[in-house]
Design a protein around this motif. Structure first.
Motif, PDB file in Angstrom:
ATOM      1  N   ILE A  23      26.085  38.799  63.158  1.00 31.27           N
ATOM      2  CA  ILE A  23      26.837  38.129  62.247  1.00 31.27           C
ATOM      3  C   ILE A  23      27.554  38.953  61.343  1.00 31.27           C
ATOM      4  O   ILE A  23      28.708  38.578  61.228  1.00 31.27           O
ATOM      5  N   PRO A  24      26.918  40.116  60.719  1.00 24.71           N
ATOM      6  CA  PRO A  24      27.832  40.888  59.868  1.00 24.71           C
ATOM      7  C   PRO A  24      28.846  41.363  60.772  1.00 24.71           C
ATOM      8  O   PRO A  24      30.032  41.653  60.220  1.00 24.71           O
ATOM      9  N   ILE A  25      28.806  41.879  62.181  1.00 27.20           N
ATOM     10  CA  ILE A  25      30.075  42.294  62.948  1.00 27.20           C
ATOM     11  C   ILE A  25      30.947  41.276  63.105  1.00 27.20           C
ATOM     12  O   ILE A  25      32.126  41.367  62.856  1.00 27.20           O
ATOM     13  N   SER A  26      30.589  39.924  63.062  1.00 30.37           N
ATOM     14  CA  SER A  26      31.549  39.018  63.367  1.00 30.37           C
ATOM     15  C   SER A  26      32.540  38.897  61.976  1.00 30.37           C
ATOM     16  O   SER A  26      33.535  38.708  62.072  1.00 30.37           O
ATOM     17  N   GLN A  27      31.816  39.067  60.986  1.00 25.20           N
ATOM     18  CA  GLN A  27      32.474  39.071  59.497  1.00 25.20           C
ATOM     19  C   GLN A  27      33.437  40.281  59.236  1.00 25.20           C
ATOM     20  O   GLN A  27      34.503  39.968  58.672  1.00 25.20           O
ATOM     21  N   GLY A  28      32.931  41.229  59.921  1.00 28.57           N
ATOM     22  CA  GLY A  28      33.641  42.492  59.611  1.00 28.57           C
ATOM     23  C   GLY A  28      34.981  42.540  60.656  1.00 28.57           C
ATOM     24  O   GLY A  28      36.002  42.957  60.266  1.00 28.57           O
ATOM     25  N   LEU A  33      32.990  32.148  60.135  1.00 23.45           N
ATOM     26  CA  LEU A  33      31.607  32.067  60.021  1.00 23.45           C
ATOM     27  C   LEU A  33      31.160  31.094  60.778  1.00 23.45           C
ATOM     28  O   LEU A  33      30.016  31.311  61.640  1.00 23.45           O
ATOM     29  N   LEU A  34      31.349  29.850  60.805  1.00 21.67           N
ATOM     30  CA  LEU A  34      30.569  28.707  61.644  1.00 21.67           C
ATOM     31  C   LEU A  34      30.410  28.901  62.838  1.00 21.67           C
ATOM     32  O   LEU A  34      29.664  28.791  63.398  1.00 21.67           O
ATOM     33  N   GLN A  35      31.889  29.466  63.399  1.00 26.59           N
ATOM     34  CA  GLN A  35      31.904  29.513  65.020  1.00 26.59           C
ATOM     35  C   GLN A  35      31.167  30.800  65.450  1.00 26.59           C
ATOM     36  O   GLN A  35      30.427  30.924  66.334  1.00 26.59           O
ATOM     37  N   SER A  36      31.108  31.628  64.530  1.00 22.20           N
ATOM     38  CA  SER A  36      30.197  32.821  64.803  1.00 22.20           C
ATOM     39  C   SER A  36      28.754  32.699  64.851  1.00 22.20           C
ATOM     40  O   SER A  36      27.866  33.069  65.500  1.00 22.20           O
ATOM     41  N   TYR A  37      28.440  31.998  63.813  1.00 21.84           N
ATOM     42  CA  TYR A  37      26.976  31.533  63.549  1.00 21.84           C
ATOM     43  C   TYR A  37      26.621  30.856  64.839  1.00 21.84           C
ATOM     44  O   TYR A  37      25.316  31.203  65.504  1.00 21.84           O
ATOM     45  N   ALA A 148      28.900  37.133  54.593  1.00 25.39           N
ATOM     46  CA  ALA A 148      30.069  36.413  53.755  1.00 25.39           C
ATOM     47  C   ALA A 148      30.507  36.739  52.677  1.00 25.39           C
ATOM     48  O   ALA A 148      31.593  37.145  52.150  1.00 25.39           O
ATOM     49  N   GLY A 149      29.325  37.036  51.843  1.00 23.66           N
ATOM     50  CA  GLY A 149      29.277  37.692  50.411  1.00 23.66           C
ATOM     51  C   GLY A 149      29.940  38.947  50.225  1.00 23.66           C
ATOM     52  O   GLY A 149      30.694  39.392  49.642  1.00 23.66           O
ATOM     53  N   VAL A 150      29.245  39.688  51.170  1.00 20.54           N
ATOM     54  CA  VAL A 150      29.675  41.208  51.203  1.00 20.54           C
ATOM     55  C   VAL A 150      30.999  41.377  51.788  1.00 20.54           C
ATOM     56  O   VAL A 150      31.959  42.078  50.924  1.00 20.54           O
ATOM     57  N   PHE A 151      31.479  40.737  52.651  1.00 23.07           N
ATOM     58  CA  PHE A 151      32.673  40.953  53.267  1.00 23.07           C
ATOM     59  C   PHE A 151      33.915  40.473  52.169  1.00 23.07           C
ATOM     60  O   PHE A 151      34.967  40.831  52.273  1.00 23.07           O
ATOM     61  N   GLY A 152      33.539  39.100  51.594  1.00 23.29           N
ATOM     62  CA  GLY A 152      34.355  38.577  50.968  1.00 23.29           C
ATOM     63  C   GLY A 152      34.634  39.413  49.483  1.00 23.29           C
ATOM     64  O   GLY A 152      35.852  39.339  49.022  1.00 23.29           O
ATOM     65  N   MET A 153      33.571  40.153  49.058  1.00 27.27           N
ATOM     66  CA  MET A 153      33.676  40.991  48.106  1.00 27.27           C
ATOM     67  C   MET A 153      34.571  42.165  48.411  1.00 27.27           C
ATOM     68  O   MET A 153      35.520  42.635  47.555  1.00 27.27           O
ATOM     69  N   ILE A 154      34.329  42.773  49.619  1.00 27.82           N
ATOM     70  CA  ILE A 154      35.152  43.866  49.986  1.00 27.82           C
ATOM     71  C   ILE A 154      36.544  43.496  50.151  1.00 27.82           C
ATOM     72  O   ILE A 154      37.614  44.283  49.805  1.00 27.82           O
ATOM     73  N   ARG A 155      37.000  42.399  50.612  1.00 32.24           N
ATOM     74  CA  ARG A 155      38.202  41.826  50.924  1.00 32.24           C
ATOM     75  C   ARG A 155      39.027  41.731  49.625  1.00 32.24           C
ATOM     76  O   ARG A 155      40.074  41.636  49.472  1.00 32.24           O
TER      77      ARG A 155
END
Length: 157
Positions: A23-28, A33-37, A148-155
């Motif tokens: 899941i973290p890889i998918s967000q990276g 998110l839903l499809q990845s989940y 989602a929170g971490v990658f959203g913050m990074i973006r």
């Protein structure tokens, strides 16, 4: 895009990494998110019946083999240790404990280990698979929110 989905599907099947890494890889990779989940849940659950029904037999068979014996013995010890801990802590709520064991995303507590422990404890197959599925769903939600929170913050930076 299909290659990215295939990659997270395959990563979610790998022991130790499982969907907790997929899941973290998918967000990276910027996947929804839903499809990845959903893809990661399917990938993580696919090996569960095979593990429950055959892993113990294969591990016991390979224990005394020259090259693989040490690793197989280690896997058996880990499964038995996990099963004993689970049984001691859970008492009558064994299936709820299995769900929480798999669901809390810590190293060594995923679907592979939980299913192997259930197999060593001779737990009911259907109830164990449902408990492991519940745990995988829970771990997926936790990892999805964190990722989602971490990658959203990074973006956002």
């Amino acid at each position: 895009m299909l290659k990215k989905y295939l990659m997270i599907f395959l990563v979610s099947m790998v022991p130790i990494v499982e969907l907790r890494g997929a899941i973290p890889i998918s967000q990276g990779l910027g996947l929804p998110l839903l499809q990845s989940y959903i893809i990661c849940i399917i990938g993580n659950m696919l090996p569960v019946p095979v593990i429950f029904l055959f892993a113990r037999k294969v591990l016991e068979w390979g224990c005394d083999k020259p090259v693989i014996g040490r690793f197989f013995s280690w896997c058996i010890e880990k499964g038995e240790r996990g099963g004993r801990k689970l049984e001691e802590k859970a008492g009558r709520g064994l299936y709820v404990a299995l769900l929480l064991f798999v669901g809390i995303p810590l190293p060594g507590t995923g679907a592979w280990t939980g299913t192997l422990a259930a197999s060593f404890l001779d737990m009911d197959y259907k109830k164990s698979v449902v408990a492991v599925l519940g745990g995988v769903l829970l771990a997926g939600v936790i990892m999805g929110c964190v990722s989602a929170g971490v990658f959203g913050m990074i973006r956002g930076l």
